[in-house]
Design a protein around this motif. Structure first.
Motif, PDB file in Angstrom:
ATOM      1  N   VAL A 348       9.197  31.671  51.555  1.00  0.00           N
ATOM      2  CA  VAL A 348       9.723  31.124  52.810  1.00  0.00           C
ATOM      3  C   VAL A 348      11.149  31.614  53.056  1.00  0.00           C
ATOM      4  N   SER A 349      11.986  31.582  52.029  1.00  0.00           N
ATOM      5  CA  SER A 349      13.388  31.966  52.218  1.00  0.00           C
ATOM      6  C   SER A 349      13.551  33.451  52.503  1.00  0.00           C
ATOM      7  N   GLN A 350      12.622  34.271  52.014  1.00  0.00           N
ATOM      8  CA  GLN A 350      12.725  35.713  52.260  1.00  0.00           C
ATOM      9  C   GLN A 350      12.122  36.132  53.595  1.00  0.00           C
ATOM     10  N   HIS A 351      11.253  35.300  54.136  1.00  0.00           N
ATOM     11  CA  HIS A 351      10.616  35.651  55.410  1.00  0.00           C
ATOM     12  C   HIS A 351      11.185  34.900  56.607  1.00  0.00           C
ATOM     13  N   ALA A 352      11.966  33.855  56.376  1.00  0.00           N
ATOM     14  CA  ALA A 352      12.505  33.060  57.482  1.00  0.00           C
ATOM     15  C   ALA A 352      13.864  32.509  57.084  1.00  0.00           C
ATOM     16  N   TYR A 353      14.799  32.506  58.041  1.00  0.00           N
ATOM     17  CA  TYR A 353      16.138  31.994  57.792  1.00  0.00           C
ATOM     18  C   TYR A 353      16.296  30.629  58.466  1.00  0.00           C
ATOM     19  N   PRO A 354      17.144  29.766  57.899  1.00  0.00           N
ATOM     20  CA  PRO A 354      17.317  28.424  58.485  1.00  0.00           C
ATOM     21  C   PRO A 354      17.713  28.436  59.952  1.00  0.00           C
ATOM     22  N   GLY A 355      18.493  29.423  60.367  1.00  0.00           N
ATOM     23  CA  GLY A 355      18.966  29.468  61.747  1.00  0.00           C
ATOM     24  C   GLY A 355      18.041  30.163  62.723  1.00  0.00           C
ATOM     25  N   ASP A 356      16.898  30.644  62.258  1.00  0.00           N
ATOM     26  CA  ASP A 356      15.941  31.288  63.167  1.00  0.00           C
ATOM     27  C   ASP A 356      15.420  30.289  64.194  1.00  0.00           C
ATOM     28  N   ARG A 357      15.111  30.807  65.384  1.00  0.00           N
ATOM     29  CA  ARG A 357      14.497  29.939  66.397  1.00  0.00           C
ATOM     30  C   ARG A 357      13.157  29.398  65.910  1.00  0.00           C
ATOM     31  N   PRO A 358      12.258  30.219  65.374  1.00  0.00           N
ATOM     32  CA  PRO A 358      11.034  29.657  64.790  1.00  0.00           C
ATOM     33  C   PRO A 358      11.319  29.101  63.390  1.00  0.00           C
ATOM     34  N   ALA A 359      10.476  28.199  62.962  1.00  0.00           N
ATOM     35  CA  ALA A 359      10.527  27.677  61.597  1.00  0.00           C
ATOM     36  C   ALA A 359       9.141  27.807  60.986  1.00  0.00           C
ATOM     37  N   THR A 360       9.096  27.834  59.663  1.00  0.00           N
ATOM     38  CA  THR A 360       7.811  27.948  58.983  1.00  0.00           C
ATOM     39  C   THR A 360       7.699  26.900  57.898  1.00  0.00           C
ATOM     40  N   ALA A 361       6.462  26.559  57.572  1.00  0.00           N
ATOM     41  CA  ALA A 361       6.186  25.589  56.513  1.00  0.00           C
ATOM     42  C   ALA A 361       4.902  25.977  55.811  1.00  0.00           C
ATOM     43  N   ILE A 362       4.820  25.643  54.520  1.00  0.00           N
ATOM     44  CA  ILE A 362       3.625  25.964  53.736  1.00  0.00           C
ATOM     45  C   ILE A 362       3.368  24.854  52.732  1.00  0.00           C
ATOM     46  N   THR A 363       2.095  24.484  52.583  1.00  0.00           N
ATOM     47  CA  THR A 363       1.660  23.528  51.568  1.00  0.00           C
ATOM     48  C   THR A 363       0.573  24.165  50.719  1.00  0.00           C
ATOM     49  N   MET A 364       0.643  23.942  49.403  1.00  0.00           N
ATOM     50  CA  MET A 364      -0.385  24.413  48.476  1.00  0.00           C
ATOM     51  C   MET A 364      -1.071  23.218  47.826  1.00  0.00           C
ATOM     52  N   ILE A 365      -2.395  23.271  47.742  1.00  0.00           N
ATOM     53  CA  ILE A 365      -3.195  22.172  47.193  1.00  0.00           C
ATOM     54  C   ILE A 365      -4.214  22.718  46.208  1.00  0.00           C
ATOM     55  N   GLN A 366      -4.467  21.954  45.158  1.00  0.00           N
ATOM     56  CA  GLN A 366      -5.447  22.345  44.154  1.00  0.00           C
ATOM     57  C   GLN A 366      -6.841  21.891  44.582  1.00  0.00           C
ATOM     58  N   PRO A 367      -7.784  22.815  44.764  1.00  0.00           N
ATOM     59  CA  PRO A 367      -9.149  22.428  45.124  1.00  0.00           C
ATOM     60  C   PRO A 367      -9.783  21.559  44.047  1.00  0.00           C
ATOM     61  N   GLY A 368     -10.557  20.575  44.492  1.00  0.00           N
ATOM     62  CA  GLY A 368     -11.274  19.719  43.570  1.00  0.00           C
ATOM     63  C   GLY A 368     -10.506  18.510  43.084  1.00  0.00           C
ATOM     64  N   THR A 369      -9.184  18.461  43.337  1.00  0.00           N
ATOM     65  CA  THR A 369      -8.373  17.308  42.919  1.00  0.00           C
ATOM     66  C   THR A 369      -7.524  16.759  44.059  1.00  0.00           C
ATOM     67  N   GLY A 370      -7.129  17.606  44.988  1.00  0.00           N
ATOM     68  CA  GLY A 370      -6.223  17.195  46.056  1.00  0.00           C
ATOM     69  C   GLY A 370      -4.766  17.200  45.639  1.00  0.00           C
ATOM     70  N   LYS A 371      -4.454  17.648  44.424  1.00  0.00           N
ATOM     71  CA  LYS A 371      -3.069  17.655  43.961  1.00  0.00           C
ATOM     72  C   LYS A 371      -2.218  18.603  44.809  1.00  0.00           C
ATOM     73  N   VAL A 372      -1.107  18.087  45.297  1.00  0.00           N
ATOM     74  CA  VAL A 372      -0.173  18.905  46.053  1.00  0.00           C
ATOM     75  C   VAL A 372       0.655  19.698  45.053  1.00  0.00           C
ATOM     76  N   LEU A 373       0.485  21.009  45.057  1.00  0.00           N
ATOM     77  CA  LEU A 373       1.139  21.872  44.079  1.00  0.00           C
ATOM     78  C   LEU A 373       2.506  22.356  44.551  1.00  0.00           C
ATOM     79  N   ALA A 374       2.660  22.502  45.855  1.00  0.00           N
ATOM     80  CA  ALA A 374       3.920  23.033  46.372  1.00  0.00           C
ATOM     81  C   ALA A 374       4.066  22.655  47.833  1.00  0.00           C
TER      82      ALA A 374
END
Length: 739
Positions: A348-374
């Motif tokens: 995220v930090s290498q592809h988008a800067y805090p001051g950019d007009r667009p913003a990005t977000a990403i969530t990672m989840i483990q299949p079969g458990t629902g554990k939020v990994l990141a």
């Protein structure tokens, strides 16, 4: 005999009444109150009655202190608190700190009981001379009792002031409890309790927090001058605040050093040397809550806090859960995977800067458990410039917003519903560039009549498609008829089984309410708003043979006493058959294969599948993909101007004249997944073999250097705009809602 002046008589009388009350209290406990009542008269008798009515024991409060949030490897994410306090035993408090406090506040602490008559007589003489009541003469035990009352008052300022009032009644009340405490606790226990409960200013409660706040050391490491400064703060943390009143703090510290020398704790030569030294502060600014989290982990920490405050597992009522959180002392172990979190934050930090007009977000989840990994996003946590406390990865009830229209990422849900209804992957539609939305009936029985509006992104995108080729090319005019054939209500039910039954509302009259999804004909084109966490959980179900698991972040919680608390159990349901999930894997694998809209990002070194998504006018772009071990969803949107197109915007070091899901969101996903998957074994996705009975419905990709050109079907090509899969302006579609 000369008469006594009226003023002097008043002062003597005040002193006698105070002395009588104190002596009376001791007499009552010893069972000798009656002679004293006869001597001191009615006022003393009244005080005695009040004294005897008080409960015998003082229930020591459970001290509010910091809670610690840990990642899945046991690393500390953050310490969060309503009061910054870490309770430590007396053995972990430097002896010089203990003695400095005793010397300045109660130098006969180990010689007297609950009341120090010598000190009390001296204080009464001073009080009588001034005509007022002061704290002078209170023992450390009595001061501890007062601090208990203040602690119980919490943040209620009126109750705090009442607990601090200097009245005869309050002194008697303190004395009653002090006597009982002296009977039940050792002097060392009382001293340890005192040092852990006392407020030292600058949001520091207890000596451990104070040592870290002012000197960045533990209480066990305090030196004599440092201990003298902290001991001096007890009398008035605000007046002697060394950060804002260093001159007064220096004077007070030196006064404590003189007392320490007078009572033999240090020599007079040492005291003189210490008094000539500067304060030597190494202060750290107080920071409360998840803002103290390690870089990039604050939003996950915030999500954990909201989980505890929202889930009835942690208390039957909102107030009970808030009390649990504010009391603190919790050891909260979570699902956050350090490697995945670092990979997500780095990408995220290498592809988008805090001051950019667009913003990005990403969530990672483990299949079969629902554990939020990141969990990561490009605008950092905070209230400063280019920061936000809004979590783009989650919904309003868990610290986020209303989510984002998902575009074509929703087509996978429609495909799953169709497959569950027995419609095969080979189902073929002659898809035109533009078409009407067919008549459909929703789950309420409402009939939505046929109406115009469905179209593909490019006039060239038309021809004969089966489910696999239509998914690879993201053909709107295929998936709308497929939705009608499967049944709008069946698609809705599939979405609900995959956790997409509700979305956060922006209605100011109902800020904490979630609205059900809109059952409209353009449902399959992604007109409802969802969060990256929700979409990642959907795609994780495909990787887990159709087992959908609600996202979870907390694995265990214990309180300050080491008691293990109940935590929410994993909530999983078989949203579709394993056969259907395998077929969806086949469909989504075609998206990242040659000729698919995301062929440029599908090669991460592990077998993967996924889907691009772009909404009308490129207001949002998505890429959601998964391996057998991790599912991740990435969105890019202009969060400050939700109705602004991403076309012509800059994100990080790159300029995007036209925003595509594969080109803008895809690389963020690919880099994050590559880092998160590093070291994990190869594990293929279960797929269903696809035998196309109608080769004319299959695309024939032309050689190209990228997915932006040359991808063709038997009848049409993308016209230079691949992967957009924009939804048409369908009936009932509400305006774009973003966070």
């Amino acid at each position: 005999m000369a008469s006594t002046p009226p003023g002097a008589r008043y002062k003597i009388g005040l002193g006698v009444r105070l002395l009588g009350a104190s002596v009376l209290a001791g007499g009552l406990v010893a069972g000798v109150c009656m002679p004293l009542v006869g001597v001191l008269g009615l006022s003393a008798k009244s005080a005695a009655d009040d004294f005897n009515k008080l409960p015998g024991d003082l229930a020591a409060p459970v001290l509010a202190q910091a809670s610690t949030v840990y990642d899945a490897s046991g690393g500390v994410i953050a310490s969060v608190y309503s009061r910054d306090r870490t309770i430590v035993p007396l053995a972990q408090i430097a002896p010089i700190m203990r003695q400095a406090l005793i010397d300045i506040e109660d130098h006969r602490f180990y010689q007297h009981g609950a009341v120090d008559l010598e000190g009390t007589l001296r204080a009464l003489t001073t009080n009588a001379g001034s005509g007022a009541v002061s704290q002078g003469g209170s023992t450390l035990t009595q001061q501890y009792v007062k601090n208990v009352f203040v602690e119980e008052a919490g943040d209620d300022q009126a109750k705090v002031l009442e607990a601090q009032r200097q009245t005869t009644g309050r002194k008697i009340k303190e004395l009653r409890y002090a006597i009982r405490i002296e009977e039940n606790l050792s002097k060392d226990q009382i001293l340890a309790n005192y040092l852990n409960i006392t407020f030292f200013g600058e949001q520091a409660y207890g000596v451990e927090a104070a040592a870290e706040r002012y000197f960045s050391v533990h209480a066990s490491q305090l030196t004599a001058p440092q201990a003298a400064l902290l001991a001096g703060l007890v009398q008035s943390p605000s007046a002697y605040d060394p950060i804002y009143s260093p001159g007064l703090a220096l004077q007070r510290r030196n006064q404590v050093l003189s007392a320490m020398a007078a009572y033999g704790t240090i020599t007079r030569a040492q005291a003189a040397a210490y008094q000539a030294s500067v304060l030597g502060l190494k202060a750290s600014a107080p920071q409360e809550g998840c803002i103290t989290a390690h870089e990039g982990q604050a939003f996950f920490c915030d999500y954990v806090e909201h989980q505890i405050l929202q889930d009835p597992e942690f208390g039957p009522t909102v107030s009970a859960r808030e009390e649990l959180w504010n009391r603190g002392g919790l050891q909260i172990h979570t699902t956050l995977d350090p490697k995945s979190e670092q990979a997500a934050n780095t990408s995220v930090s290498q592809h988008a800067y805090p001051g950019d007009r667009p913003a990005t977000a990403i969530t990672m989840i483990q299949p079969g458990t629902g554990k939020v990994l990141a969990m990561a996003q490009s605008r950092p946590y905070g209230n400063g410039t280019d920061q936000t406390d809004l979590n783009y990865n989650t919904d309003r009830l868990t610290g986020g917003g209303s989510g984002f229209p998902t575009g074509s990422t929703f087509k996978a849900v429609t495909a799953a519903a169709a497959l569950e209804q027995g419609i095969p992957m080979s189902y073929t539609v002659n898809a035109p560039y533009q078409a009407d939305y067919p008549q459909m009936t929703d789950c309420t029985g409402a009939v939505h009549p046929q109406t115009p509006g469905d179209q593909n992104d490019s006039p060239d995108l038309q021809g004969k498609f089966n489910m696999k080729t239509a998914m690879a090319m993201s053909v709107n005019t295929y998936f709308v008829p497929l939705e009608a054939k499967a049944g709008l209500c069946n698609v809705v039910h599939m979405a609900q089984k995959l956790g997409l039954g509700y979305q956060a509302t922006l209605d100011p009259d109902h800020p904490d309410q979630l609205y059900p999804l809109q059952q409209v004909q353009s449902l399959t084109l992604g007109v409802n708003s969802y969060t990256p966490m929700q979409i990642a959980a959907v795609y994780a179900a495909f990787a887990a043979d159709g087992l959908y698991c609600k996202p979870m972040a907390i694995t265990s919680v214990s309180d300050s006493g080491g008691r293990i608390l109940s935590v929410p159990e994993p909530q999983c349901n078989q949203a579709m058959s394993a056969t259907t999930a395998k077929s969806v894997n086949t469909l989504l694998a075609s998206v990242v294969a040659d000729g698919g809209t995301a062929s440029s990002i599908g090669n991460i070194g592990w077998q993967d599948a996924g889907k691009t998504g772009t909404t009308n006018n490129s207001l949002q772009v998505w890429f959601t993909g998964y391996t057998k071990q991790i599912a991740a969803s990435t969105v890019v949107s202009d969060t400050t101007a939700p109705l602004s197109s991403l076309d012509g915007s800059k994100l990080g070091p790159n300029y995007f004249p036209i925003a595509y899901g594969y080109s803008m969101a895809g690389p963020i996903w690919a880099q994050a997944m590559t880092g998160a998957m590093a070291g994990l074994p190869q594990a293929g996705l279960d797929q269903t073999p696809f035998n196309d009975p109608d080769p004319a419905a299959s695309p024939s990709p032309s050689p190209s250097t990228g997915p932006a050109s040359g991808s063709t079907t038997g009848y049409a090509k993308h016209g230079g705009r691949p992967g957009r899969g924009r939804h048409g302006r369908g009936p009932g579609r509400r305006p774009r809602s973003t966070v």
